[in-house]
Design an enzyme around this catalytic site. Sequence first.
Site, mmCIF file in Angstrom:
data_model
loop_
_atom_site.group_PDB
_atom_site.id
_atom_site.type_symbol
_atom_site.label_atom_id
_atom_site.label_comp_id
_atom_site.label_asym_id
_atom_site.label_seq_id
_atom_site.Cartn_x
_atom_site.Cartn_y
_atom_site.Cartn_z
ATOM 1 N N LYS A 186 0.848 -1.196 0.000
ATOM 2 C CA LYS A 186 0.000 0.000 0.000
ATOM 3 C C LYS A 186 0.878 1.239 0.000
ATOM 4 C CE LYS A 186 -2.018 2.550 3.097
ATOM 5 N NZ LYS A 186 -2.030 3.863 2.394
ATOM 6 N N THR A 240 5.727 7.179 14.415
ATOM 7 C CA THR A 240 5.770 6.330 15.602
ATOM 8 C C THR A 240 4.366 6.045 16.113
ATOM 9 O OG1 THR A 240 7.975 7.062 16.244
ATOM 10 C CG2 THR A 240 6.570 6.217 18.003
ATOM 11 N N GLU A 241 3.473 7.033 16.043
ATOM 12 C CA GLU A 241 2.107 6.847 16.535
ATOM 13 C C GLU A 241 1.403 5.714 15.790
ATOM 14 O OE1 GLU A 241 3.732 10.572 17.669
ATOM 15 O OE2 GLU A 241 3.448 9.769 15.638
ATOM 16 N N GLY A 243 2.914 3.382 14.037
ATOM 17 C CA GLY A 243 3.676 2.165 14.298
ATOM 18 C C GLY A 243 3.248 1.471 15.579
ATOM 19 N N GLU A 261 9.867 0.921 10.772
ATOM 20 C CA GLU A 261 10.871 1.984 10.681
ATOM 21 C C GLU A 261 10.117 3.284 10.893
ATOM 22 O OE1 GLU A 261 12.609 5.074 9.645
ATOM 23 O OE2 GLU A 261 12.451 4.348 7.577
ATOM 24 N N CYS A 295 13.159 10.975 7.999
ATOM 25 C CA CYS A 295 13.019 10.471 9.368
ATOM 26 C C CYS A 295 14.322 10.558 10.164
ATOM 27 C CB CYS A 295 12.507 9.036 9.352
ATOM 28 S SG CYS A 295 13.488 7.923 8.328
ATOM 29 N N GLU A 392 9.207 15.594 16.535
ATOM 30 C CA GLU A 392 9.627 15.498 15.137
ATOM 31 C C GLU A 392 8.845 16.498 14.294
ATOM 32 O OE1 GLU A 392 10.693 11.961 12.013
ATOM 33 O OE2 GLU A 392 8.840 11.766 13.154
#
Length: 494
Positions: A186, A240-241, A243, A261, A295, A392
Amino acid sequence: MLNNLARRFSSRYQTHLLINNQWVKSSSHSTFQTINPATEEVIAEVQRSNEEDVNKAVKAARNAFDNGPWRRMSGRERGALLHNLAHLMTKHQDDLAKLETIDNGKPISDSKNIDVPLAIQCYEYYAGAANNIRGSNIPITGPYLCYTRKEPKGVAGQIIPWNFPLLMQSWKLGPALAAGCTVILKPAELTPLSALKVGELIVEAGFPEGVVNILPGYGDAGAAMVVHPDIDKIAFTGSTEVGLEIMRNASTGNLKRVTLELGGKSPNIVLDDADMDCAIAQAHIGLFLNQGQCCIAGSRLFVQESIYEKFLEKIVESAKTRVLGDPLDPKTTQGPQIDHVQFKKILGYITKGKQEGAKLLLGGNRWGKKGYFIEPTIFADVTDNMTIAREEIFGPVMNILKFKTIDEVIQRANNSQYGLGAGVHTRDIEKALKITNSLRTGTVYVNCYDVFRENTPFGGYKNSGVGRELGEQGLENYLESKTVIVKTSNDTLP
């Protein structure tokens, strides 16, 4: 109504779903618009996949893995198809670069010289690696022959981000296909077009039906992949959220293997004995590459106090050389941010930096009247507790922090939820090794930054991810290890 640009690209580039080597409309017949971030104009209407489409793609991939020829092919045969794909991408590299620039907004010089070549090299690397997958013989006591086999994990669901669409696609597809897995990929809803173009080349290269399925769409399609019981492996690159949410949900229906990642807030450390010009150049690349949408960006720039003022002067002059404008112009070095949401988010961080007392040295505003452009921005006198030093930003916002001693900067650099990357600039190898060995990050650059190669593992500590991509470790993510123990007679063993 689509404008002329959109009509041209709608007819020229693929906008459908790829399922079982067929280009099809979504089950709901719904579409979404992909926008040129430099002009804010619609490029094309793309088919939007949903849960039903995910089910169809998984069925195709499952059948291709369980009953098709793919995993029964030799590594040499799979490698030959990956070489075919790399060759076709080389043949179409100009089109791929232009498409990446139009859909993502990155300068054409970056697309041509960074994204496309590195993606091709990644496929070439895994084409060679496919024929070098092997287990090992293990001597054990008794009349037994013991060995291990490396076998593909099965059906892999892969979700890629919008900041490096072509490159991230190669990081995912290359090792999965070399290992013998089948894939549902995707692409990000903001940048689907280059993935679909590569899908056309995959079909042309001769990959069997069902081996690669590509589903442009939104998060609901990705969520359906994460919980699907017939997907064996999930690979995700993004925030990260998201992930963390994937990690929580990936055990629904089965125990999926997961690699993630994720985000970063990487420290880039400049000691007072560093080559100043080199450190300036690398700090510039480390933050402003890809409009700051990287990132591993060196977004916490620590500068030792004795050279701090001189460094500020030089880094501001360096940032002033950036050329904003039409991403298709080879002279442009900084394009727009990806979309209006990211644009507003970055401007919000700039406002927060000023409110919390950081000193704005350069930029801080929108550039131009059309497109999602933000001036290269530099803050000095940033402290560890400021929002811009902790979160970030994912934009062209450089934050410069002052430090006194090596032990101090090591402690401060590690004081983060992230651990993706870091940089160290010094002429003293002992200092470089002390800092390198002390930082809790997946990659440390010494007197350089943003160096990526297809055979070097990439990933993070802490909330920056799980597992590694690229290199041999990237291939291992898609392999299972099977132990075989064969009873023999005592006379057949030495």
